[in-house]
Motif scaffolding. Structure first.
Motif, PDB file in Angstrom:
ATOM      1  N   SER A   8       0.821  -1.244   0.104  1.00 52.22           N
ATOM      2  CA  SER A   8      -0.188  -0.179  -0.027  1.00 52.22           C
ATOM      3  C   SER A   8       0.699   1.241   0.061  1.00 52.22           C
ATOM      4  CB  SER A   8      -0.734   0.037   1.090  1.00 52.22           C
ATOM      5  OG  SER A   8      -1.793   1.331   1.247  1.00 52.22           O
ATOM      6  N   THR A   9       1.875   1.406   1.041  1.00 49.70           N
ATOM      7  CA  THR A   9       2.645   2.316   0.983  1.00 49.70           C
ATOM      8  C   THR A   9       3.724   2.490  -0.314  1.00 49.70           C
ATOM      9  OG1 THR A   9       2.852   2.077   3.416  1.00 49.70           O
ATOM     10  CG2 THR A   9       4.531   3.616   2.278  1.00 49.70           C
ATOM     11  N   TYR A  10       3.991   1.460  -0.830  1.00 51.02           N
ATOM     12  CA  TYR A  10       4.932   1.483  -2.216  1.00 51.02           C
ATOM     13  C   TYR A  10       3.918   2.098  -3.322  1.00 51.02           C
ATOM     14  CZ  TYR A  10       8.721   0.229  -5.329  1.00 51.02           C
ATOM     15  OH  TYR A  10       9.647   0.650  -5.954  1.00 51.02           O
ATOM     16  N   ARG A  11       2.715   1.806  -3.390  1.00 52.18           N
ATOM     17  CA  ARG A  11       2.003   2.144  -4.283  1.00 52.18           C
ATOM     18  C   ARG A  11       1.887   3.673  -4.375  1.00 52.18           C
ATOM     19  NH1 ARG A  11      -2.740  -2.606  -4.773  1.00 52.18           N
ATOM     20  NH2 ARG A  11      -1.288  -4.047  -6.100  1.00 52.18           N
ATOM     21  N   ARG A  12       1.529   3.989  -2.978  1.00 54.01           N
ATOM     22  CA  ARG A  12       1.204   5.562  -2.838  1.00 54.01           C
ATOM     23  C   ARG A  12       2.468   6.323  -2.948  1.00 54.01           C
ATOM     24  NH1 ARG A  12       1.953   7.963   2.160  1.00 54.01           N
ATOM     25  NH2 ARG A  12       1.759   5.778   3.266  1.00 54.01           N
ATOM     26  N   ASN A  13       3.809   5.887  -3.052  1.00 56.39           N
ATOM     27  CA  ASN A  13       4.983   6.414  -3.304  1.00 56.39           C
ATOM     28  C   ASN A  13       5.553   6.255  -4.815  1.00 56.39           C
ATOM     29  OD1 ASN A  13       6.091   8.067  -0.660  1.00 56.39           O
ATOM     30  ND2 ASN A  13       5.149   5.997  -0.035  1.00 56.39           N
ATOM     31  N   LEU A  14       4.818   5.507  -5.382  1.00 58.70           N
ATOM     32  CA  LEU A  14       5.450   4.982  -6.747  1.00 58.70           C
ATOM     33  C   LEU A  14       5.471   6.169  -7.712  1.00 58.70           C
ATOM     34  CD1 LEU A  14       6.082   2.693  -8.506  1.00 58.70           C
ATOM     35  CD2 LEU A  14       4.129   2.276  -9.118  1.00 58.70           C
ATOM     36  N   LYS A  15       4.612   7.080  -7.710  1.00 55.73           N
ATOM     37  CA  LYS A  15       4.590   8.207  -8.708  1.00 55.73           C
ATOM     38  C   LYS A  15       5.949   8.993  -8.474  1.00 55.73           C
ATOM     39  CE  LYS A  15       0.918  10.114 -10.003  1.00 55.73           C
ATOM     40  NZ  LYS A  15      -0.367  10.996  -9.881  1.00 55.73           N
ATOM     41  N   LEU A  16       6.276   9.649  -7.164  1.00 56.58           N
ATOM     42  CA  LEU A  16       7.264  10.311  -6.645  1.00 56.58           C
ATOM     43  C   LEU A  16       8.772   9.654  -7.229  1.00 56.58           C
ATOM     44  CD1 LEU A  16       8.138  12.800  -5.366  1.00 56.58           C
ATOM     45  CD2 LEU A  16       8.026  11.787  -3.380  1.00 56.58           C
ATOM     46  N   PHE A  17       8.760   8.257  -6.658  1.00 57.84           N
ATOM     47  CA  PHE A  17       9.895   7.501  -7.067  1.00 57.84           C
ATOM     48  C   PHE A  17      10.117   7.417  -8.641  1.00 57.84           C
ATOM     49  CE2 PHE A  17      10.940   3.286  -8.803  1.00 57.84           C
ATOM     50  CZ  PHE A  17      12.302   3.321  -8.427  1.00 57.84           C
ATOM     51  N   VAL A  18       9.224   7.270  -9.497  1.00 55.96           N
ATOM     52  CA  VAL A  18       9.461   7.310 -10.983  1.00 55.96           C
ATOM     53  C   VAL A  18       9.638   8.643 -11.413  1.00 55.96           C
ATOM     54  CG1 VAL A  18       8.059   7.079 -13.118  1.00 55.96           C
ATOM     55  CG2 VAL A  18       7.648   5.275 -11.363  1.00 55.96           C
ATOM     56  N   VAL A  19       9.445   9.610 -10.824  1.00 54.21           N
ATOM     57  CA  VAL A  19       9.671  11.040 -11.233  1.00 54.21           C
ATOM     58  C   VAL A  19      11.162  11.337 -10.908  1.00 54.21           C
ATOM     59  CG1 VAL A  19       9.044  13.420 -10.610  1.00 54.21           C
ATOM     60  CG2 VAL A  19       7.461  12.140 -11.271  1.00 54.21           C
ATOM     61  N   PHE A  20      11.544  10.878  -9.822  1.00 61.03           N
ATOM     62  CA  PHE A  20      13.306  11.122  -9.136  1.00 61.03           C
ATOM     63  C   PHE A  20      13.914  10.057  -9.934  1.00 61.03           C
ATOM     64  CE2 PHE A  20      11.584  13.723  -5.924  1.00 61.03           C
ATOM     65  CZ  PHE A  20      12.416  14.665  -5.585  1.00 61.03           C
ATOM     66  N   LEU A  21      13.419   8.813 -10.347  1.00 57.92           N
ATOM     67  CA  LEU A  21      14.232   8.057 -11.086  1.00 57.92           C
ATOM     68  C   LEU A  21      14.574   8.515 -12.531  1.00 57.92           C
ATOM     69  CD1 LEU A  21      15.788   5.130 -11.639  1.00 57.92           C
ATOM     70  CD2 LEU A  21      13.376   4.151 -12.051  1.00 57.92           C
ATOM     71  N   ALA A  22      13.552   8.993 -13.074  1.00 59.83           N
ATOM     72  CA  ALA A  22      13.311   9.329 -14.642  1.00 59.83           C
ATOM     73  C   ALA A  22      14.593  10.763 -14.562  1.00 59.83           C
ATOM     74  CB  ALA A  22      12.293   9.734 -15.062  1.00 59.83           C
ATOM     75  N   ILE A  23      14.187  11.572 -13.546  1.00 55.39           N
ATOM     76  CA  ILE A  23      15.048  12.769 -13.601  1.00 55.39           C
ATOM     77  C   ILE A  23      16.564  12.627 -13.235  1.00 55.39           C
ATOM     78  CG2 ILE A  23      15.687  15.081 -12.397  1.00 55.39           C
ATOM     79  CD1 ILE A  23      12.638  15.215 -11.728  1.00 55.39           C
ATOM     80  N   THR A  24      16.811  11.524 -12.307  1.00 58.60           N
ATOM     81  CA  THR A  24      18.266  11.171 -12.218  1.00 58.60           C
ATOM     82  C   THR A  24      18.770  10.490 -13.287  1.00 58.60           C
ATOM     83  OG1 THR A  24      17.785  10.607  -9.717  1.00 58.60           O
ATOM     84  CG2 THR A  24      19.451   9.658 -10.509  1.00 58.60           C
ATOM     85  N   ILE A  25      18.178   9.800 -13.962  1.00 61.75           N
ATOM     86  CA  ILE A  25      18.657   8.733 -14.989  1.00 61.75           C
ATOM     87  C   ILE A  25      18.987   9.985 -16.132  1.00 61.75           C
ATOM     88  CG2 ILE A  25      18.413   7.195 -16.809  1.00 61.75           C
ATOM     89  CD1 ILE A  25      17.352   5.228 -14.758  1.00 61.75           C
ATOM     90  N   PHE A  26      18.122  10.756 -16.517  1.00 62.12           N
ATOM     91  CA  PHE A  26      18.015  11.767 -17.608  1.00 62.12           C
ATOM     92  C   PHE A  26      19.410  12.442 -17.287  1.00 62.12           C
ATOM     93  CE2 PHE A  26      17.607  16.188 -18.938  1.00 62.12           C
ATOM     94  CZ  PHE A  26      17.316  16.056 -20.175  1.00 62.12           C
ATOM     95  N   TYR A  27      19.444  12.891 -16.228  1.00 64.43           N
ATOM     96  CA  TYR A  27      20.717  13.878 -15.993  1.00 64.43           C
ATOM     97  C   TYR A  27      22.113  12.983 -16.074  1.00 64.43           C
ATOM     98  CZ  TYR A  27      18.501  18.516 -15.068  1.00 64.43           C
ATOM     99  OH  TYR A  27      17.585  19.545 -15.170  1.00 64.43           O
ATOM    100  N   PHE A  28      22.019  11.801 -15.295  1.00 62.56           N
ATOM    101  CA  PHE A  28      23.032  10.969 -15.723  1.00 62.56           C
ATOM    102  C   PHE A  28      23.400  10.977 -17.111  1.00 62.56           C
ATOM    103  CE2 PHE A  28      24.841   6.672 -16.222  1.00 62.56           C
ATOM    104  CZ  PHE A  28      25.924   6.714 -15.405  1.00 62.56           C
ATOM    105  N   LEU A  29      22.511  10.362 -18.005  1.00 57.37           N
ATOM    106  CA  LEU A  29      22.706  10.326 -19.466  1.00 57.37           C
ATOM    107  C   LEU A  29      23.217  11.487 -20.254  1.00 57.37           C
ATOM    108  CD1 LEU A  29      19.834   7.569 -20.268  1.00 57.37           C
ATOM    109  CD2 LEU A  29      22.298   7.029 -19.623  1.00 57.37           C
ATOM    110  N   ALA A  30      22.689  12.691 -19.811  1.00 58.65           N
ATOM    111  CA  ALA A  30      22.934  13.866 -20.475  1.00 58.65           C
ATOM    112  C   ALA A  30      24.242  14.324 -20.267  1.00 58.65           C
ATOM    113  CB  ALA A  30      21.967  15.216 -19.924  1.00 58.65           C
ATOM    114  N   THR A  31      24.934  14.160 -18.794  1.00 56.54           N
ATOM    115  CA  THR A  31      26.295  14.104 -18.515  1.00 56.54           C
ATOM    116  C   THR A  31      27.453  13.349 -19.269  1.00 56.54           C
ATOM    117  OG1 THR A  31      25.260  14.964 -16.084  1.00 56.54           O
ATOM    118  CG2 THR A  31      27.677  14.733 -16.458  1.00 56.54           C
ATOM    119  N   MET A  32      26.907  12.070 -19.324  1.00 49.53           N
ATOM    120  CA  MET A  32      27.528  11.014 -19.807  1.00 49.53           C
ATOM    121  C   MET A  32      27.845  11.454 -21.687  1.00 49.53           C
ATOM    122  SD  MET A  32      27.289   7.072 -20.396  1.00 49.53           S
ATOM    123  CE  MET A  32      27.829   6.664 -18.562  1.00 49.53           C
TER     124      MET A  32
END
Length: 263
Positions: A8-32
């Motif tokens: 239940s808690t994981y589902r409630r936090n899933l959207k925020l997790f996906v947003v931060f994961l996407a931003i992190t990987i985007f900046y990682f790949l952009a830097t690379m």
């Protein structure tokens, strides 16, 4: 750990997790993608003091060193600090603040299991962010960089230390969330401590006279550029961060299981 509560808690936090994961990987790949076989024009044009603040003194001619300074030196830290503070607040003190914790405590699940389960959600997500960032780097480096020579061992060690660093940062954020009732106070306490750690690290890097500030921030244990140049012993740092994280989470669970709550 309670499975139903975790899901239940994981589902409630899933959207925020996906947003931060996407931003992190985007900046990682952009830097690379900025790597050209040496120091990029952008980083080379920075003032010397700013380069020192982010540890850009050496090792940037390799892809691993370039990522250690260009991404892990600042961007990675800032993004995941924000994530830890926001999510930890929502897992405990925010529920107490708005009265939702009363419903959880009315179930047969003990306080200790509630706290362990909520902590588990944050720890699992931090691990996944570190793991998926590692996978993205290993898989896409040959695509983004011609003749990419990523030091796999050093790269994985940097990500391991990064995860353990945020195991500690999320630990004190979760501790504040278990200790304080008002979510605004929790955000202020964990946020201000994180900002202090970050600024202390920058100032210590910029000035030799302020080197003593490194002893006041947990960020001094995370040395990605030294790992990239094989001049850092990762094992003691990893063990120290792991032990500190366990102590912080253990204290948070114990405090929550014992304290009076305004329900």
């Amino acid at each position: 750990m309670n499975r139903a509560l975790f899901v239940s808690t994981y589902r409630r936090n899933l959207k925020l997790f996906v947003v931060f994961l996407a931003i992190t990987i985007f900046y990682f790949l952009a830097t690379m993608g900025m790597f050209t076989g040496g120091e990029s024009d952008l980083f080379a044009a920075m003032p010397e003091a700013m380069r020192n603040a982010f540890g850009m003194q050496e090792g940037m001619e390799s892809l691993t060193g370039f990522m250690a300074t260009g991404f892990y030196g600042a961007t990675f830290i800032m993004f995941l600090m924000i994530y830890c503070v926001v999510v930890a607040n929502g897992l405990m003190s925010h529920l107490v603040d708005r009265g939702s914790m009363a419903y959880l405590l009315a179930t047969p699940v003990s306080r200790r299991r509630i706290a362990v389960t909520q902590a588990g959600v944050l720890i699992v997500n931090l691990f996944l962010i570190s793991l998926l960032t590692s996978v993205a780097g290993l898989a896409l480096a040959p695509v983004l960089v011609n003749d990419a020579k990523l030091d796999t061992s050093a790269f994985l060690q940097i990500n391991l230390l990064g995860f353990l660093l945020f195991f500690v940062i999320s630990g004190y954020a979760f501790l504040f969330s278990c200790l304080l009732n008002d979510s605004k106070h929790t955000l202020a306490a964990s946020g201000l401590l994180s900002v202090f750690f970050f600024i202390a690290q920058l100032v210590a890097n910029m000035s030799g006279e302020m080197e003593w500030l490194r002893g006041l921030t947990v960020l001094s244990v995370f040395e990605p550029i030294q790992v990239a140049t094989s001049s850092y012993d990762v094992l003691p740092a990893a063990l120290g961060l792991g032990a500190a994280g366990l102590v912080l989470y253990g204290a948070a669970v114990w405090i929550f299981s014992k304290r009076d709550l305004p329900l």
